[in-house]
Design a protein around this motif. Structure first.
Motif, PDB file in Angstrom:
ATOM      1  N   ASN A 282      -1.856   4.162  -6.492  1.00 42.30           N
ATOM      2  CA  ASN A 282      -2.327   2.957  -5.769  1.00 42.30           C
ATOM      3  C   ASN A 282      -3.138   2.015  -6.955  1.00 42.30           C
TER       4      ASN A 282
ATOM      5  N   SER B 171       0.866  -1.320  -0.156  1.00 45.42           N
ATOM      6  CA  SER B 171       0.096   0.090   0.109  1.00 45.42           C
ATOM      7  C   SER B 171       0.924   1.066  -0.142  1.00 45.42           C
TER       8      SER B 171
ATOM      9  N   ALA C 216      -8.435   2.702  -8.583  1.00 46.93           N
ATOM     10  CA  ALA C 216      -8.300   3.210  -7.220  1.00 46.93           C
ATOM     11  C   ALA C 216      -8.831   4.737  -7.192  1.00 46.93           C
ATOM     12  N   GLN C 217      -9.258   5.107  -6.164  1.00 51.37           N
ATOM     13  CA  GLN C 217      -9.937   6.440  -5.930  1.00 51.37           C
ATOM     14  C   GLN C 217      -9.315   7.192  -4.596  1.00 51.37           C
ATOM     15  N   ASP C 218      -8.972   8.451  -4.851  1.00 51.08           N
ATOM     16  CA  ASP C 218      -8.239   9.149  -3.817  1.00 51.08           C
ATOM     17  C   ASP C 218      -8.584  10.644  -4.133  1.00 51.08           C
ATOM     18  N   GLY C 219      -8.374  11.709  -3.177  1.00 49.66           N
ATOM     19  CA  GLY C 219      -8.581  12.944  -3.170  1.00 49.66           C
ATOM     20  C   GLY C 219      -7.415  13.649  -4.038  1.00 49.66           C
ATOM     21  N   ASP C 220      -6.376  12.909  -4.088  1.00 51.02           N
ATOM     22  CA  ASP C 220      -5.090  13.320  -5.054  1.00 51.02           C
ATOM     23  C   ASP C 220      -4.968  12.500  -6.131  1.00 51.02           C
TER      24      ASP C 220
ATOM     25  N   SER D 169      -2.196  10.037  -6.372  1.00 52.65           N
ATOM     26  CA  SER D 169      -2.371   9.036  -5.393  1.00 52.65           C
ATOM     27  C   SER D 169      -3.094   7.817  -6.011  1.00 52.65           C
ATOM     28  N   ALA D 170      -4.350   8.342  -6.477  1.00 50.00           N
ATOM     29  CA  ALA D 170      -5.211   7.318  -7.089  1.00 50.00           C
ATOM     30  C   ALA D 170      -4.467   6.595  -8.125  1.00 50.00           C
TER      31      ALA D 170
ATOM     32  N   THR E 220     -12.434  14.337  -5.773  1.00 53.42           N
ATOM     33  CA  THR E 220     -11.714  12.951  -5.799  1.00 53.42           C
ATOM     34  C   THR E 220     -11.456  12.857  -7.193  1.00 53.42           C
TER      35      THR E 220
END
Length: 561
Positions: free
Chosen positions: A544, A447, A533-537, A540-541, A515
């Motif tokens: 990931n 991760s 993948a899901q992320d606010g950045d 990062s998504a 997001t």
């Protein structure tokens, strides 16, 4: 019958190509049983056709791919016309990047000062092909150079003499001479032979030290059979045929570049120049991958390794910024996919009967997709177009993002399995559950704990912290983009090579709660893995999602073990 006229689309302003009155043609009775000598021109002919020519790092990446595929002759540039080309040739030589069994080739016009500069670029090389050319066709003679045939012949002879005399100044190098009567396919064959014979008189090749005579269809202007007649006529009439390597360089203006090259081999050619996936000026150069795979599908060893299909596509796209068409022959994303129910049924039945020790014989599949690193999951898919579209539409309402086309196809497989198991209609909530379980589940080893990206020139450098369940590991990598830099870092840290096959990212909300969702398909250890993948950045998504694919590959390898 009256033909409608249109001043802007008037066929009467064109003339048919000149054909040879030939009644003794032999090439129709020939069969291709061996591969030609290949010469990649991706780094020169392909590079000059790009909107943005390759950077040094992209050239190095393309060079590494060509060498790994098994090319023994690679045209690396036009060093007399471009300082970047000159510098790249010097890098290859001074950094000792040329394997013993690989010969570089450089292109130069038949002009003294350019030939001198070319040899300066090649100083110290073990072996090299010096490829000199001048145009010979009537339109070039009359409208471009304003010269008669003798004037064109003089240019060729003077260029050949200069190439030979300059070579003597560098006796430590094994030199191979190559001449092209540019625009050969639209030159009178008698004059093309006359010019080439004059060059032969200068170079005096022998069966032990052959010269290369490259016959280009600089602009494809006739049917492939007409070009084959020209090649056979040339081979029958040129002097010292046993001391020559006849090379072919076709273009794809009529969509027949590969066919013309194949028929030219039947007509007596020995060598083929082209590019990977057909990149080149106008409609492109002859596609070496397609021609090599054509031979492979007929049981002929192409003498090139095309099995690294995903690596080829990823590298060519990264170096040319040109996407590969999903229907591209042999390597396209959809070429082994059956959407028709009857096609799927036939494929399933044939695969169930196909034995490993018998010749390949499967309906609708001319080769085994596994030879190119493709698995049967990409072949046998849901046959209903509306089924894929319907599931994707319902999911998009749930997640607020539009699925890329390739992701719709990937989603269809688990949706179909769930629908068959349930024997009924799936609700939007059930479709979302399948989507998350199949593509967003990160129960695996790695991760992302954090990352930092820096850009220096054309290179991205990544430093990331990876949690493997027991400790944090700091990894480092670089690449032409943030994604490739991260993949490089993971490869260095874990030994797992990740090739990104498909990638897409989308913002799914706005404002302070914004997001992003990243969709990734990667080739790992010969298999493909898809993750979301899901992320606010946004980045990062993406990172990931790459980790999710690696985790899937690890779990998959353990299951097999």
């Amino acid at each position: 019958m009256n033909t409608p006229t249109n001043a802007r689309f008037n066929h009467r302003k064109y003339r048919p190509a000149t054909v040879i009155a030939k009644t003794d043609r032999r090439w129709p009775d020939q069969t291709l049983t061996t591969a030609p000598l290949w010469c990649s021109v991706d780094l020169r002919d392909g590079n000059q056709a790009l909107i943005e020519p390759m950077s040094v790092s992209q050239k190095q990446q393309m060079w590494a791919l060509l060498v790994s595929m098994g090319f023994k002759e690679i045209e690396v540039g036009f060093p007399a016309a471009s300082q970047p080309d000159f510098d790249f040739v010097r890098w290859l030589i001074e950094a000792n990047q040329i394997p013993e069994d690989v010969t570089i080739q450089v292109l130069v016009q038949a002009r003294d000062e350019l030939i001198e500069r070319t040899y300066e670029a090649l100083a110290g090389v073990r072996r090299a092909v010096v490829h000199v050319y001048n145009s010979t066709s009537p339109v070039q003679r009359q409208r471009v150079f304003n010269l008669d045939k003798q004037g064109i012949l003089d240019i060729a002879v003077n260029g050949a003499r200069k190439v030979a005399s300059e070579a003597k100044r560098y006796p430590q190098t094994e030199w191979v001479f190559q001449y092209s009567p540019e625009s050969f396919s639209t030159t009178e064959v008698e004059f093309a032979v006359e010019v080439c014979n004059a060059v032969i008189d200068v170079w005096q090749p022998t069966p032990q030290k052959k010269a290369i005579f490259n016959l280009p269809a600089t602009v494809e202007s006739s049917m492939p059979n007409v070009f084959a007649d020209q090649i056979e006529w040339f081979c029958d009439h040129v002097n010292q045929r046993d001391s020559l390597i006849i090379s072919i360089h076709t273009h794809n203006d009529r969509g027949c570049g590969v066919a013309a090259a194949e028929l030219a081999m039947l007509a007596g050619a020995d060598r083929i120049e082209g590019t990977l996936l057909g990149n080149g000026e106008r409609t492109g150069n002859m596609d070496i991958v397609t021609m090599a795979m054509n031979l492979y599908s007929q049981g002929v060893d192409p003498q090139l390794d095309i099995s690294m299909a995903d690596d080829i596509i990823a590298t060519v796209e990264a170096c040319t910024n040109i996407k590969t068409h999903p229907r591209h022959p042999w390597l396209g994303e959809l070429v082994y996919t059956a959407f028709s129910g009857s096609h799927q049924d036939a494929i399933r039945k044939c695969l169930s009967k196909q034995q490993d020790d018998e010749p390949w014989d499967v309906a609708y599949l001319p080769i085994d997709p596994r030879d190119l690193g493709r698995n049967y999951q990409s072949v046998i898919r849901v046959n209903s177009q509306s089924g894929k579209g319907g599931a994707a539409y319902l999911l998009e309402q749930q997640i607020g993002a539009t699925l890329p086309r390739w992701m719709q196809i990937e989603l269809a497989q688990p949706i179909q399995r769930r629908a068959e198991m349930q024997e009924g209609e799936l609700s939007p909530e059930q479709i979302l559950h399948v989507f998350r379980a199949e593509f967003m589940n990160n129960d695996g080893r790695y991760s992302l704990a954090g990352y930092q990206i820096d850009k220096q020139g054309n290179q991205y450098h990544v430093q990331a912290s990876i949690n493997d369940g027991s400790q944090l590991t700091l990894i480092h990598g670089h690449g032409s983009g943030a994604i490739s830099a991260f993949a490089d870092a993971m490869h260095k840290a874990t030994g797992i090579d990740v090739q990104i096959v498909q990638f897409d990212e989308q913002a799914i909300s706005e404002g302070s709660d914004a997001t992003a969702m990243a969709f990734v398909q990667a080739s790992i250890r010969g298999s493909r893995y898809t993750a979301v993948a899901q992320d606010g950045d946004t980045l990062s998504a993406s990172l990931n999602a790459i980790l999710f694919t690696i985790n899937k590959a690890i779990i998959d390898s353990r299951a097999v073990a």
